[in-house]
Design an enzyme around this catalytic site. Structure first.
Site, PDB file in Angstrom:
ATOM      1  N   LYS A  55       0.830  -1.208   0.000  1.00 55.16           N
ATOM      2  CA  LYS A  55       0.000   0.000   0.000  1.00 55.16           C
ATOM      3  C   LYS A  55       0.865   1.259   0.000  1.00 55.16           C
ATOM      4  O   LYS A  55       0.563   2.228  -0.703  1.00 55.16           O
ATOM      5  CB  LYS A  55      -0.935  -0.016   1.212  1.00 55.16           C
ATOM      6  CG  LYS A  55      -2.029  -1.073   1.112  1.00 55.16           C
ATOM      7  CD  LYS A  55      -2.843  -1.145   2.381  1.00 55.16           C
ATOM      8  CE  LYS A  55      -3.918  -2.218   2.285  1.00 55.16           C
ATOM      9  NZ  LYS A  55      -4.759  -2.290   3.490  1.00 55.16           N
ATOM     10  N   ALA A  70      -0.820   0.694   5.983  1.00 61.10           N
ATOM     11  CA  ALA A  70      -1.193  -0.143   7.116  1.00 61.10           C
ATOM     12  C   ALA A  70      -2.225  -1.172   6.687  1.00 61.10           C
ATOM     13  O   ALA A  70      -3.021  -0.927   5.778  1.00 61.10           O
ATOM     14  CB  ALA A  70      -1.753   0.709   8.253  1.00 61.10           C
ATOM     15  N   ASP A  71      -2.199  -2.314   7.364  1.00 64.06           N
ATOM     16  CA  ASP A  71      -3.215  -3.336   7.132  1.00 64.06           C
ATOM     17  C   ASP A  71      -3.468  -4.068   8.444  1.00 64.06           C
ATOM     18  O   ASP A  71      -2.524  -4.388   9.167  1.00 64.06           O
ATOM     19  CB  ASP A  71      -2.782  -4.333   6.057  1.00 64.06           C
ATOM     20  CG  ASP A  71      -3.952  -5.214   5.636  1.00 64.06           C
ATOM     21  OD1 ASP A  71      -4.837  -4.710   4.925  1.00 64.06           O
ATOM     22  OD2 ASP A  71      -3.991  -6.385   6.052  1.00 64.06           O
ATOM     23  N   THR A  72      -4.741  -4.308   8.741  1.00 62.00           N
ATOM     24  CA  THR A  72      -5.128  -4.924  10.009  1.00 62.00           C
ATOM     25  C   THR A  72      -5.949  -6.185   9.748  1.00 62.00           C
ATOM     26  O   THR A  72      -6.843  -6.173   8.904  1.00 62.00           O
ATOM     27  CB  THR A  72      -5.965  -3.942  10.855  1.00 62.00           C
ATOM     28  OG1 THR A  72      -5.192  -2.758  11.094  1.00 62.00           O
ATOM     29  CG2 THR A  72      -6.362  -4.548  12.196  1.00 62.00           C
TER      30      THR A  72
END
Length: 194
Positions: A55, A70-72
């Site tokens: 990203k 960011a990735d959650t």
């Protein structure tokens, strides 16, 4: 010294924007789509790190920027729970979380002129027992539909959280202390190109 002019948030998430604003960051939003598919033997930590980097890379434009990706994900046992695709999926996720402890893992990437810092934060979340009516009522609000694990800790689901161990803001989708630590390091980093 390294002087990045702009912090770019590579995410359309209103929660991540709200968190950065609350913490006093000046930033712009520039998000480009990235394919989010968990590799067959990829562990959740590696998955969120890879997506955060992808990203940040996709939104990178110039060396006067620090781009935050960011990735959650929510992890229950060996299952990775991303955003539900429909109400039935949201109900199934919430039923599986009921009375259980799960992990929320966020990968972050701060891409800058001389490289990138990629890191991960993990928080344990303990859900209370939920009955079918509570789950149906919550799903009917629509809140679970764009959330990893089908819930928002800062929203209507706050009453379902018995306790957490770790960073609360990580569960919202952005571990602010970890972001700030690395952002500070980048700002102090000598830039060999200048």
């Amino acid at each position: 010294m390294y002087h990045a002019e702009v912090l770019v948030l590579a995410s359309q998430s209103p929660r991540r924007s709200e968190l950065l604003r609350t913490a006093g960051f000046d930033f712009i939003v520039r998000s480009r789509p990235v394919e989010e598919v968990l590799g067959k033997s990829e562990n959740p930590g590696d998955y969120v790190r890879r997506l955060a980097r992808a990203k940040a890379d996709a939104s990178w434009e110039r060396d006067t920027e620090i781009v935050l990706g960011a990735d959650t994900v929510v992890v229950l046992g060996r299952s990775v729970l991303e955003k539900p695709s429909d109400a039935a999926g949201a109900r199934a996720m919430l039923q599986s979380l009921s009375g259980q402890t799960h992990k929320v893992i966020t990968g972050i990437c701060l891409r800058h002129a001389t490289g990138a810092i990629v890191d991960v934060e993990s928080t344990q979340v303990h859900f209370v027992e939920l009955d079918r009516g509570e789950i149906d009522d919550y799903v009917a609000t629509g809140e679970p539909m764009d959330k990893a694990g089908a819930y928002a800790i800062q929203g209507l689901a706050s009453k379902f959280i018995g306790r957490i161990e770790g960073d609360y803001f990580n569960v919202m989708g952005l571990p602010l202390a970890l972001v700030y630590k690395h952002w500070k390091a980048i700002k102090k980093h000598p830039d060999p190109a200048r």
